[in-house]
Design a protein around this motif. Structure first.
Motif, mmCIF file in Angstrom:
data_model
loop_
_atom_site.group_PDB
_atom_site.id
_atom_site.type_symbol
_atom_site.label_atom_id
_atom_site.label_comp_id
_atom_site.label_asym_id
_atom_site.label_seq_id
_atom_site.Cartn_x
_atom_site.Cartn_y
_atom_site.Cartn_z
ATOM 1 N N ASP A 177 -43.695 15.102 25.147
ATOM 2 C CA ASP A 177 -44.283 16.437 25.022
ATOM 3 C C ASP A 177 -43.647 17.469 25.937
ATOM 4 O O ASP A 177 -43.976 18.658 25.866
ATOM 5 N N LYS A 178 -42.766 17.030 26.812
ATOM 6 C CA LYS A 178 -42.088 17.975 27.710
ATOM 7 C C LYS A 178 -40.974 18.707 26.967
ATOM 8 O O LYS A 178 -40.229 18.102 26.186
ATOM 9 N N THR A 179 -40.851 19.999 27.206
ATOM 10 C CA THR A 179 -39.762 20.753 26.580
ATOM 11 C C THR A 179 -38.478 20.653 27.398
ATOM 12 O O THR A 179 -37.378 20.662 26.858
ATOM 13 N N THR A 180 -38.620 20.571 28.710
ATOM 14 C CA THR A 180 -37.496 20.303 29.615
ATOM 15 C C THR A 180 -37.985 19.308 30.656
ATOM 16 O O THR A 180 -39.189 19.135 30.842
ATOM 17 N N ILE A 181 -37.047 18.650 31.339
ATOM 18 C CA ILE A 181 -37.452 17.642 32.319
ATOM 19 C C ILE A 181 -36.705 17.822 33.634
ATOM 20 O O ILE A 181 -35.679 18.505 33.705
ATOM 21 N N ASP A 182 -37.249 17.176 34.667
ATOM 22 C CA ASP A 182 -36.618 17.117 35.983
ATOM 23 C C ASP A 182 -36.160 15.684 36.249
ATOM 24 O O ASP A 182 -36.689 14.738 35.653
ATOM 25 N N ALA A 183 -35.216 15.551 37.155
ATOM 26 C CA ALA A 183 -34.770 14.202 37.526
ATOM 27 C C ALA A 183 -35.923 13.384 38.084
ATOM 28 O O ALA A 183 -35.975 12.163 37.910
ATOM 29 N N SER A 184 -36.883 14.066 38.712
ATOM 30 C CA SER A 184 -38.027 13.354 39.289
ATOM 31 C C SER A 184 -38.933 12.741 38.226
ATOM 32 O O SER A 184 -39.756 11.872 38.526
ATOM 33 N N ASP A 185 -38.786 13.184 36.957
ATOM 34 C CA ASP A 185 -39.589 12.617 35.868
ATOM 35 C C ASP A 185 -39.097 11.238 35.450
ATOM 36 O O ASP A 185 -39.819 10.492 34.789
ATOM 37 N N LEU A 186 -37.877 10.902 35.828
ATOM 38 C CA LEU A 186 -37.247 9.679 35.334
ATOM 39 C C LEU A 186 -37.711 8.450 36.113
ATOM 40 O O LEU A 186 -37.945 8.505 37.312
ATOM 41 N N LEU A 258 -33.976 15.290 21.821
ATOM 42 C CA LEU A 258 -33.181 15.671 22.990
ATOM 43 C C LEU A 258 -34.000 16.561 23.910
ATOM 44 O O LEU A 258 -34.693 17.476 23.460
ATOM 45 N N ARG A 259 -33.914 16.292 25.208
ATOM 46 C CA ARG A 259 -34.568 17.118 26.208
ATOM 47 C C ARG A 259 -33.545 17.474 27.285
ATOM 48 O O ARG A 259 -32.919 16.582 27.875
ATOM 49 N N TYR A 260 -33.407 18.766 27.549
ATOM 50 C CA TYR A 260 -32.463 19.220 28.563
ATOM 51 C C TYR A 260 -33.147 19.298 29.924
ATOM 52 O O TYR A 260 -34.361 19.488 30.020
ATOM 53 N N PHE A 261 -32.343 19.146 30.961
ATOM 54 C CA PHE A 261 -32.871 19.196 32.321
ATOM 55 C C PHE A 261 -33.040 20.642 32.780
ATOM 56 O O PHE A 261 -32.293 21.540 32.367
ATOM 57 N N ASN A 262 -34.033 20.848 33.633
ATOM 58 C CA ASN A 262 -34.162 22.145 34.292
ATOM 59 C C ASN A 262 -32.945 22.374 35.181
ATOM 60 O O ASN A 262 -32.389 21.441 35.760
ATOM 61 N N GLU A 263 -32.534 23.626 35.308
ATOM 62 C CA GLU A 263 -31.371 23.941 36.136
ATOM 63 C C GLU A 263 -31.707 23.806 37.626
ATOM 64 O O GLU A 263 -32.841 24.075 38.019
ATOM 65 N N PRO A 264 -30.731 23.357 38.435
ATOM 66 C CA PRO A 264 -29.376 22.997 38.026
ATOM 67 C C PRO A 264 -29.347 21.671 37.268
ATOM 68 O O PRO A 264 -29.943 20.687 37.713
ATOM 69 N N SER A 265 -28.684 21.686 36.125
ATOM 70 C CA SER A 265 -28.662 20.508 35.270
ATOM 71 C C SER A 265 -27.752 19.440 35.878
ATOM 72 O O SER A 265 -26.610 19.736 36.250
ATOM 73 N N PRO A 266 -28.243 18.187 36.019
ATOM 74 C CA PRO A 266 -27.359 17.126 36.520
ATOM 75 C C PRO A 266 -26.187 16.928 35.565
ATOM 76 O O PRO A 266 -26.355 16.981 34.344
ATOM 77 N N ALA A 267 -25.019 16.725 36.108
ATOM 78 C CA ALA A 267 -23.816 16.639 35.275
ATOM 79 C C ALA A 267 -22.802 15.700 35.909
ATOM 80 O O ALA A 267 -22.886 15.376 37.095
#
Length: 312
Positions: A177-186, A258-267
């Motif tokens: 249900d999240k539109t974007t995610i954070d690394a902390s969500d993983l 697909l869910r994109y990360f909040n900026e700054p996006s990990p890359a």
């Protein structure tokens, strides 16, 4: 002692067989054997132990082959100087590409490069980062495309692009249900990973800050294929992370996962890497120009955070 004799010795050291080495050098086996015998007679030592199957280098032979590789590289540099002076961009060029980059990047630049530089004969291999580093050091590759930094004193790196991570979250997952995610969500226990030997896997592990609390044996499933990971996620086995370029050709149905990360996006940082001896630089420059030019239009992300492929 001649450059040709040293090249023959390098071929035998690589193939551990006189017949295969002769085929590689485009000479007959007796011709190659005669030249190696002359070299050994001149030096008054044995470079190869012919009693072993496959043929092995003697102790002094290993030292000679190491030095021979340096000498042959320096001799090849002379031709490089001549080619650069004449503006010639051509000849054989051996390029390695890691598996998580090959299927998406190669179709983007190969036709363009071949059309622009028709005299270059590219020989491309899909290899792991470990295999690439070994072959670059041994002189069996001219350059490679891999995730960096690799922190090797013998290897130079030129950044091509920065490729963001994208989450693939199936409908049944807790993050759906999240539109974007954070690394902390993983949670690394929920993430389907590539098998050991893939630097993209190491980047994902580095991204998951909780990894230190999860022993390796909790990874219940690993695969060598990103496509397989997507299918397994759809079957309820977890979620996975994809390199951004892998998401450009997904189906409309998959795109909704697909869910994109909040900026700054990990890359991840993707670079053209080559030996510090800098042979065939005119072709390396041409590759860098074509690839970075093509990818620049495909990846529009500006605000990214680089995740190293090296475990910290």
């Amino acid at each position: 002692m001649t450059i040709t004799q040293l090249k023959y010795a390098l071929a035998i050291a690589e193939h551990k067989n006189f017949t295969k080495a002769a085929e590689k050098c485009f000479v007959t086996q007796p011709t190659l054997s005669t030249q190696i015998q002359k070299l050994e007679d001149e030096l008054d030592i044995l470079i190869f132990d012919r009693s072993k199957k496959p043929i092995e280098l003697t102790d002094v032979g290993r030292k000679i082959v190491y030095q021979a590789r340096n000498i042959v590289n320096e001799a090849d540099r002379i031709q490089d100087i001549v080619d650069q002076q004449k503006g010639f961009i051509g000849g054989e060029f051996r390029l390695g590409i890691i598996p998580t980059i090959m299927p998406t990047l190669l179709p983007m630049f190969l036709k363009n490069f071949i059309n622009k530089y028709p005299k270059v004969k590219l020989k491309i291999e899909e290899l792991t980062t470990e295999e690439i580093m070994s072959r670059l050091s041994d002189g069996h590759l001219d350059a490679a495309i891999a995730a960096t930094p690799l922190e090797s004193d013998n290897i130079k790196e030129r950044v091509l692009y920065y490729e963001p991570f994208v989450s693939y979250i199936p409908n049944h997952h807790r993050l759906k249900d999240k539109t974007t995610i954070d690394a902390s969500d993983l949670d690394v226990d929920e993430i389907l990973l590539l098998e050991d030997g893939h630097c993209f896997r190491d980047g994902v592990i580095n991204l998951c800050k909780t990894f230190k609390d999860h022993p390796e044996d909790k990874f219940h499933l690993e695969s060598g294929s990103i496509e397989t990971l997507i299918k397994l996620a759809d079957e309820g086995m977890g979620m996975t992370l994809l390199p951004y370029l892998h998401t450009l050709d997904v189906s409309t149905k998959m795109e909704g996962n697909l869910r994109y990360f909040n900026e700054p996006s990990p890359a991840r940082e993707v670079s053209l890497i080559y030996h510090k001896s800098e042979l065939k630089m005119q072709i390396i420059d041409a590759l860098h120009s074509v690839i970075s030019g093509v990818v620049r239009g495909a990846i529009a992300f500006q605000n990214v955070k680089i995740i190293s492929p090296l475990p910290k």
